[in-house]
Design a protein around this motif. Structure first.
Motif: not given
Length: 487
Positions: A358-376, A469-478
């Protein structure tokens, strides 16, 4: 040896002797005088706790005229040159202090002892090799020892074994140089005891925490037992000549962490049966003869306490390895919730070199804030004991000060997307790959064993990515290899 005088009944009363037996009396008196000063051997090998005047004077003089250095400094003096190893000769008036961690009283060490830098919470140790047996009589465990390094060598006893060793001389061959044992004169002038003997508190460690920095340190491992197939075996295998290694194991989720205990053929306890229970062991971290592998070596069999019930491997409660991932699609594994709290992005399925994750990253997103939940899916914790959570994470393109991932647990979540905002979520600590070296890019790192045993009811685990995406906090997480297990 102890001298024992004759009892009074054995003393010859010359006055009662007949003058005619003067010659016999003289002979008997000579015999008696010899016997009065003779010694008989016993088994009293008391450790000589008091120091002789010569040793006290030598220590006082050295402390007044030399500079103290620590163990780390001593190790740095030893330099490897290419493929050959050259011991370092100490010319200056320097000394190092430490506390004896090993003991040859049981015969498991030979003409050597280890000196760690502190009686508790040590950071390292040095090995000293010397032409002396039964060193425990003089350098007993816990004894504070000062080594006058001037005129000695720092190196290895065997080329490439990785154990920094203090020796009295050097030898060279086609592989490089090694140090040799201190001779009797060097022992007397360079190994100086104080009158202090400290209680050595074992450093509590796990097998996985041991490094070469621990070699020579007296440690304790808990929750340990000998391998299942060693029931009925002894510490030493009679078919071997020098050393026997016996596998120790610690239950570690689905499998075992293992390490070898090495016992010398000269150990007094070699014929003892291995214990069959679970418990603790206190021993000195050492290496095999060639230095290739770390092992433990006992000072005394009394340091083994394995009388408890053996551990059992955990049962898998839930496991998700994302092996069915479809590359570059939104994650939709059965039972898992994938929620975009802010922004348009959600967790994605990825496949690289045949491995799904599973992966989440905000690079290239047009959003100022990206918060994504993955729940078991929900896990019934009441059906098990000792539950442990583990998973792996990796990262790419890290951004400084971007805390990209948090992991939470909830026991009042209703299992619906709408209910996530109303549930109580508690943060779980884990090892974050992006807080390690940049060399760990794209490398999955174990989270560590996360204890869930304090929780009851139905629990849910949430992986929450926060970025922009627009703030530059775009670390990719796997994230991969999610599992919860218990007994």
């Amino acid at each position: 040896m102890k001298c024992k005088p004759f009892q009074n009944s054995q003393i010859i009363n010359n006055k009662a002797m007949n003058r005619t037996n003067k010659f016999l009396t003289l002979i008997l008196a000579l015999v008696a005088s010899v016997a009065i000063t003779s010694c008989v051997q016993d088994d009293d090998y008391t450790v000589p706790t008091s120091l002789g005047n010569e040793e006290n004077e030598a220590l006082t003089k050295m402390l007044a005229n030399s500079t103290e250095v620590d163990l780390a400094y001593v190790k740095e003096l030893y330099v490897e040159n290419g493929s050959s190893t050259v011991p370092f000769y100490v010319e200056n008036d320097v000394y190092v202090k430490g506390y004896v961690s090993s003991s040859d009283k049981s015969g498991n060490f030979f003409k050597e002892f280890y000196l760690q830098d502190s009686p508790s919470d040590p950071t390292g140790a040095l090995k000293i090799i010397l032409e002396q047996v039964d060193t425990y009589n003089q350098y007993n465990q816990g004894r504070e020892v000062y080594i006058n390094l001037k005129g000695l060598y720092i190196g290895e006893e065997r080329v490439g074994n990785g154990i920094t060793t203090i020796g009295g001389g050097t030898e060279f061959d086609q592989y490089g140089g090694t140090v040799t044992r201190l001779n009797t004169n060097q022992i007397r002038t360079n190994l100086l005891r104080s009158d202090v003997t400290e209680l050595i508190t074992p450093l509590v460690v796990t097998f996985s925490e041991l490094t070469d920095d621990h070699v020579g340190v007296f440690v304790q491992v808990n929750g340990v037992e000998f391998a299942d197939n060693l029931a009925g075996e002894r510490y030493f295998d009679a078919l071997q000549v020098y050393d026997t290694q016996r596998t120790m194991q610690v239950c570690n989720g689905f499998g075992y962490s293992v390490l070898q205990l090495e016992t010398s053929s000269f150990a007094s306890f070699k014929e003892h049966l291995l214990p069959t229970g679970n418990g603790s062991i206190k021993a000195v971290v050492n290496k095999t003869y060639d230095g290739s592998t770390r092992i433990l070596a006992l000072n005394d069999v009394a340091d083994v306490d394995m009388e408890g019930a053996r551990c059992s491997l955990a049962e898998t409660i839930i496991q998700e390895s994302f092996d069915d991932a479809e590359n570059n699609t939104n994650l939709d594994n059965p039972g898992w919730l994938n929620i975009a709290e802010e922004g348009s992005r959600v967790w994605r399925e990825k496949v690289y070199n045949g491995n799904g994750y599973a992966e989440f990253g905000a690079f290239g997103a047009s959003d100022a804030s990206n918060i994504g939940w993955l729940i078991s899916p929900g896990i019934d914790l009441d059906a098990y004991e000792g539950e442990i959570l583990s998973f792996q994470t990796a990262h790419a393109y890290p951004v400084d000060n971007h805390d990209a991932l948090e992991v939470y647990i909830s026991t009042d979540f209703d299992g619906t997307a709408a209910g996530a905002a109303n549930a109580t979520w508690e943060v779980l600590d884990f090892t974050k790959s992006y807080e390690l070296d940049s060399d760990t890019w794209n490398t999955f790192v174990d989270s560590g064993q996360i204890d869930l045993s304090a929780y009851t009811g139905t629990a849910y685990i949430a992986f929450v990515y926060t970025g922009g995406g627009t703030t530059g906090d775009t670390t990719t997480i796997r994230m991969d290899n999610f599992a919860i297990y218990g007994q």
